[in-house]
Design a protein around this motif. Structure first.
Motif, PDB file in Angstrom:
ATOM      1  N   GLY A  37       0.789  -1.222   0.000  1.00 13.66           N
ATOM      2  CA  GLY A  37       0.000   0.000   0.000  1.00 13.66           C
ATOM      3  C   GLY A  37       0.819   1.268   0.000  1.00 13.66           C
ATOM      4  O   GLY A  37       0.306   2.336   0.309  1.00 13.66           O
ATOM      5  N   LEU A  38       2.087   1.192  -0.353  1.00 13.37           N
ATOM      6  CA  LEU A  38       2.968   2.360  -0.275  1.00 13.37           C
ATOM      7  C   LEU A  38       2.513   3.489  -1.197  1.00 13.37           C
ATOM      8  O   LEU A  38       2.536   4.657  -0.812  1.00 13.37           O
ATOM      9  N   ASP A  39       2.074   3.175  -2.395  1.00 16.25           N
ATOM     10  CA  ASP A  39       1.663   4.216  -3.341  1.00 16.25           C
ATOM     11  C   ASP A  39       0.175   4.544  -3.254  1.00 16.25           C
ATOM     12  O   ASP A  39      -0.213   5.707  -3.238  1.00 16.25           O
ATOM     13  N   GLU A  40      -0.665   3.529  -3.213  1.00 19.81           N
ATOM     14  CA  GLU A  40      -2.111   3.732  -3.276  1.00 19.81           C
ATOM     15  C   GLU A  40      -2.822   3.538  -1.942  1.00 19.81           C
ATOM     16  O   GLU A  40      -3.998   3.858  -1.808  1.00 19.81           O
ATOM     17  N   GLY A  41      -2.143   2.986  -0.958  1.00 20.35           N
ATOM     18  CA  GLY A  41      -2.746   2.770   0.350  1.00 20.35           C
ATOM     19  C   GLY A  41      -3.605   1.518   0.402  1.00 20.35           C
ATOM     20  O   GLY A  41      -4.039   0.991  -0.613  1.00 20.35           O
ATOM     21  N   LEU A  42      -3.824   1.041   1.611  1.00 22.82           N
ATOM     22  CA  LEU A  42      -4.708  -0.091   1.865  1.00 22.82           C
ATOM     23  C   LEU A  42      -5.933   0.428   2.608  1.00 22.82           C
ATOM     24  O   LEU A  42      -5.849   1.402   3.349  1.00 22.82           O
ATOM     25  N   GLN A  43      -7.055  -0.233   2.410  1.00 23.84           N
ATOM     26  CA  GLN A  43      -8.272   0.142   3.114  1.00 23.84           C
ATOM     27  C   GLN A  43      -8.863  -1.092   3.788  1.00 23.84           C
ATOM     28  O   GLN A  43      -8.671  -2.220   3.320  1.00 23.84           O
ATOM     29  N   ILE A  44      -9.594  -0.876   4.882  1.00 24.49           N
ATOM     30  CA  ILE A  44     -10.242  -1.990   5.563  1.00 24.49           C
ATOM     31  C   ILE A  44     -11.333  -2.553   4.669  1.00 24.49           C
ATOM     32  O   ILE A  44     -12.176  -1.826   4.162  1.00 24.49           O
ATOM     33  N   ASN A  45     -11.306  -3.862   4.484  1.00 21.03           N
ATOM     34  CA  ASN A  45     -12.250  -4.564   3.619  1.00 21.03           C
ATOM     35  C   ASN A  45     -13.528  -4.895   4.390  1.00 21.03           C
ATOM     36  O   ASN A  45     -13.525  -4.990   5.607  1.00 21.03           O
ATOM     37  N   ASP A  46     -14.601  -5.109   3.662  1.00 23.89           N
ATOM     38  CA  ASP A  46     -15.881  -5.466   4.276  1.00 23.89           C
ATOM     39  C   ASP A  46     -15.836  -6.813   4.980  1.00 23.89           C
ATOM     40  O   ASP A  46     -16.705  -7.125   5.781  1.00 23.89           O
TER      41      ASP A  46
END
Length: 93
Positions: A37-46
């Motif tokens: 996720g260094l460039d676009e980031g990670l998000q919490i999944n459903d």
């Protein structure tokens, strides 16, 4: 990621994760580290969930699934950087 506890402070930190994009440094099975996720980031999944139970075999805590898409190759992280980060004190929420 599995967090085997549930406190007011932990729930506040999870809430902050849900509002922001995250970078995760992950140790691979061979002992090397990568930054997801260094460039676009990670998000919490459903698919994330909280579970609790009364038996010793029941998990009491949070199971958080992070998801993301990257355009670039996943970069390696030097072990020295990880060691330095692990010695840093986490900010209090």
């Amino acid at each position: 990621m599995i967090l085997a506890s549930d406190t007011k402070e932990l729930r506040a930190e999870i809430h902050l994760l849900g509002q922001n994009e995250v970078v995760a440094i992950v140790e691979k099975a061979d002992g090397t580290y990568v930054a997801l996720g260094l460039d676009e980031g990670l998000q919490i999944n459903d698919g994330s969930e909280y579970t609790s139970g009364v038996l010793k075999s029941d998990r009491n805590g949070h199971s958080i699934v992070l998801a993301g898409l990257e355009n670039n190759e996943v970069p390696d992280v030097a072990a020295g950087i990880v060691a330095t980060l692990l010695t840093q004190q986490s900010p209090v929420v």
